[in-house]
Scaffold this motif. Structure first.
Motif, PDB file in Angstrom:
ATOM      1  N   SER A  58       0.830  -1.208   0.000  1.00 24.36           N
ATOM      2  CA  SER A  58       0.000   0.000   0.000  1.00 24.36           C
ATOM      3  C   SER A  58       0.863   1.257   0.000  1.00 24.36           C
ATOM      4  O   SER A  58       0.532   2.244  -0.663  1.00 24.36           O
ATOM      5  CB  SER A  58      -0.952   0.000   1.197  1.00 24.36           C
ATOM      6  N   ALA A  59       1.985   1.225   0.735  1.00 22.04           N
ATOM      7  CA  ALA A  59       2.868   2.397   0.775  1.00 22.04           C
ATOM      8  C   ALA A  59       3.493   2.662  -0.586  1.00 22.04           C
ATOM      9  O   ALA A  59       3.586   3.817  -1.032  1.00 22.04           O
ATOM     10  CB  ALA A  59       3.955   2.197   1.828  1.00 22.04           C
ATOM     11  N   ILE A  60       3.938   1.603  -1.270  1.00 27.38           N
ATOM     12  CA  ILE A  60       4.501   1.764  -2.612  1.00 27.38           C
ATOM     13  C   ILE A  60       3.460   2.377  -3.547  1.00 27.38           C
ATOM     14  O   ILE A  60       3.742   3.302  -4.313  1.00 27.38           O
ATOM     15  CB  ILE A  60       4.979   0.408  -3.158  1.00 27.38           C
ATOM     16  N   THR A  61       2.239   1.866  -3.476  1.00 26.24           N
ATOM     17  CA  THR A  61       1.187   2.322  -4.386  1.00 26.24           C
ATOM     18  C   THR A  61       0.873   3.799  -4.182  1.00 26.24           C
ATOM     19  O   THR A  61       0.807   4.578  -5.147  1.00 26.24           O
ATOM     20  CB  THR A  61      -0.077   1.473  -4.187  1.00 26.24           C
ATOM     21  N   SER A 267       0.282   3.663   6.387  1.00 27.88           N
ATOM     22  CA  SER A 267       1.606   3.064   6.283  1.00 27.88           C
ATOM     23  C   SER A 267       2.577   3.935   5.509  1.00 27.88           C
ATOM     24  O   SER A 267       3.760   4.018   5.853  1.00 27.88           O
ATOM     25  CB  SER A 267       1.507   1.687   5.617  1.00 27.88           C
ATOM     26  N   VAL A 268       2.130   4.588   4.439  1.00 26.38           N
ATOM     27  CA  VAL A 268       3.037   5.388   3.629  1.00 26.38           C
ATOM     28  C   VAL A 268       3.622   6.543   4.430  1.00 26.38           C
ATOM     29  O   VAL A 268       4.723   7.025   4.137  1.00 26.38           O
ATOM     30  CB  VAL A 268       2.319   5.916   2.375  1.00 26.38           C
ATOM     31  N   ARG A 269       2.912   6.986   5.447  1.00 27.85           N
ATOM     32  CA  ARG A 269       3.416   8.060   6.301  1.00 27.85           C
ATOM     33  C   ARG A 269       4.232   7.508   7.459  1.00 27.85           C
ATOM     34  O   ARG A 269       5.245   8.079   7.852  1.00 27.85           O
ATOM     35  CB  ARG A 269       2.241   8.879   6.837  1.00 27.85           C
ATOM     36  N   ILE A 270       3.814   6.361   8.003  1.00 29.83           N
ATOM     37  CA  ILE A 270       4.536   5.755   9.118  1.00 29.83           C
ATOM     38  C   ILE A 270       5.853   5.154   8.646  1.00 29.83           C
ATOM     39  O   ILE A 270       6.870   5.221   9.348  1.00 29.83           O
ATOM     40  CB  ILE A 270       3.661   4.649   9.765  1.00 29.83           C
TER      41      ILE A 270
END
Length: 541
Positions: A58-61, A267-270
């Motif tokens: 999800s973070a990559i996306t 997740s992309v921020r964490i």
């Protein structure tokens, strides 16, 4: 819980007044959701694939798509959106190649891109997009799940789908699932006054649609509405990560005097370093966009190859390092200055005056110190330093105990697992996992049943051949009962046809026992009639 700000419009162009919130929930240990809200772009991704997979996917996306948040795409918004999602899918694949433990990770994607007076919507998975138009809340996306397929085929009702044991089985996702992503793509009008909401199933699975509708219709501020929806999901049990993104379509050219920077949540921020996995040659995300995504969170430098440079220790002390730096005339590389560090390490040092040492870079200083330590004059000490064989013994014992502990833990885990497969023409329950370790099988037959494989549909037979996993013995027995119902129904159907043709009922089949009902097939991760599927389990978001 993390939050976003709101956006100011560009003159003459409809924009979103937006907000985003994400929460780990009350059961999960990590947040595998990622989301983004901006003036022209809303996005949500619900990752799956274990503790070391879903949050990465999800973070990559999200990090790969946020560059789309800009106005005036001149009618290319749907093509741009599709191309960016497929690029994210490729990056996830490269990340799996780099780190094999991420195999099987995937993520849902629901994205809404504004350009002019149109909105381009891309969707895959079971995250949802809703629109509130003149007080009426409508689900715009269609879930790509096993139970939704059953509903579409008329085999179960919407009410039954809400409590179906396989409601978490997703048929289509983005990621390492062995199938090309099949996106739902559509255009919608950007109607001023409409409110759009994107959410993960952590909201719709734990809050009622009536409460969701009321919050969206009565709370004017998008941020406050997001927070209220998060509260509803937590009050309903909070059994999953929950992420909500809201965008209110504003009038073109309206002056709201609001901040116009988007922000990512989840997740992309964490874990901003996850965005570097499977790195691309020409990433579309600009430096300013990355600052927006991570909200001033400094992403740690992650080495992507052997040439990547990390900050170096200073074994000579601060004064010596400063002296070396002054002599060389070259600054010691900083963590983010990979190019300078590489050049400092590979550039040939200029020759110094006779009798003086040439200037040194940070790395050459480290190498010289190592050389000095190895060649220290032992004569000054009078004898060779005393060896410590007991240290080697302790390290060996620790390694042996760690291996033994890991083996014991692994064996206990294997014995706690069950799966259903075919055995001598009938359905059987096995304890363990359907794998071998050299000559050793990691499973054993737990019990046989009287359900004949030939009485099942081709789809169920294929799933049995691939094995149907179960988290417990009771869950395995439930799978058997589901298959028994299918076999009974199929046998009854065949018997009815025989009666119509011959005028007499055939002899009952041994598998005719049990209660008939709709099929509630257990789905196997990575296998489905329409392509790849992933079952959210203990480690999914």
């Amino acid at each position: 819980m993390t939050s976003s700000s709101t956006a100011s419009p560009h003159a003459g162009v409809p924009t979103f007044r937006f907000a985003a919130r994400s929460d780990t929930g009350q059961v999960r240990k990590n947040n595998q959701d990622s989301g983004y809200a901006g003036a022209h772009f809303l996005l949500i991704a619900d990752g799956m694939g274990g503790h070391a997979g879903g949050d990465v996917a999800s973070a990559i996306t999200v990090s790969r798509l946020t560059f789309l948040d800009e106005p005036d795409r001149d009618g290319r918004q749907l093509d741009d959106l599709k191309a960016a999602i497929l690029a994210a899918n490729d990056q996830i694949g490269r990340a799996v190649v780099e780190q094999g433990e991420l195999a099987g990770m995937g993520t849902t994607v629901t994205a809404l891109l504004q350009s002019g007076d149109q909105l381009a919507l891309a969707h895959i998975g079971d995250s949802r997009a809703y629109t509130l138009h003149k007080g009426e809340l409508t689900q715009v996306t269609h879930d790509h799940t096993f139970v939704q397929m059953l509903v579409d085929e008329g085999r179960i009702t919407e009410a039954e789908a809400d409590t179906h044991p396989q409601r978490s089985v997703v048929m289509r996702v983005l990621g390492d699932v062995g199938a090309a992503p099949e996106l739902d793509l559509s255009f919608h009008d950007a109607v001023p006054g409409d409110r759009w909401m994107l959410c993960s199933d952590g909201l719709t699975g734990f809050a009622s649609m009536q409460d969701i509708h009321e919050a969206l219709a009565t709370i004017e501020d998008p941020g406050d509405a997001c927070e209220r929806l998060i509260e509803l999901a937590l009050a309903g049990g909070g059994g999953d990560n929950v992420t909500v993104v809201i965008g209110d379509v504003l009038e073109p050219g309206a002056d709201h005097d609001l901040d116009d920077f988007g922000e990512a949540v989840g997740s992309v921020r964490i874990n901003p370093n996850y965005a570097l996995l499977g790195g691309v040659e020409d990433p579309p995300v600009s430096t300013s966009q990355m600052d927006v995504v991570f909200d001033e969170v400094d992403a740690p430098t992650v080495p992507l190859d052997d040439n990547d440079t990390q900050p170096l220790p200073d074994p000579l002390g601060t004064e010596a390092a400063a002296a070396d730096d002054a002599t060389a005339g070259t600054a010691i590389p900083q963590p983010k200055d990979h190019g300078a560090a590489e050049q400092a390490d590979t550039a040939e040092a200029p020759a110094g005056e006779e009798g003086t040492a040439p200037p040194r870079t940070a790395r050459s200083a480290v190498r010289e110190v190592d050389h000095w330590d190895e060649d220290a004059d032992l004569a000054d000490w009078g004898e060779e330093p005393r060896r410590r064989p007991w240290l080697t013994i302790i390290i060996a014992l620790v390694v042996v105990l760690a291996i033994a502990g890991a083996a014991l833990f692994g064996w206990r885990y294997v014995q706690s697992q069950y799966y259903v497969a075919a055995s001598e023409g009938t359905v059987a329950v096995y304890q363990g996992v359907p794998q071998t370790l050299g000559p050793v099988s990691l499973s054993s037959l737990s019990e046989s049943t009287d359900v004949r494989v030939t009485d099942l549909s081709t789809f169920s037979q294929q799933r049995l051949e691939a094995t149907i996993p179960a988290d417990s013995h009771e869950a395995a027995l439930q799978v058997v009962e589901t298959l028994r119902e299918e076999a009974t129904r199929n046998s009854s159907s065949i018997a009815g046809e025989a009666t119509d043709q011959n005028g007499a009922d055939p002899a009952p089949s041994p598998s005719d026992e049990g209660v008939t009902g709709d099929v509630a097939d257990e789905s196997t991760p990575g296998t489905s009639p329409a392509g790849a599927s992933i079952t959210r389990g203990e480690g999914s978001g």
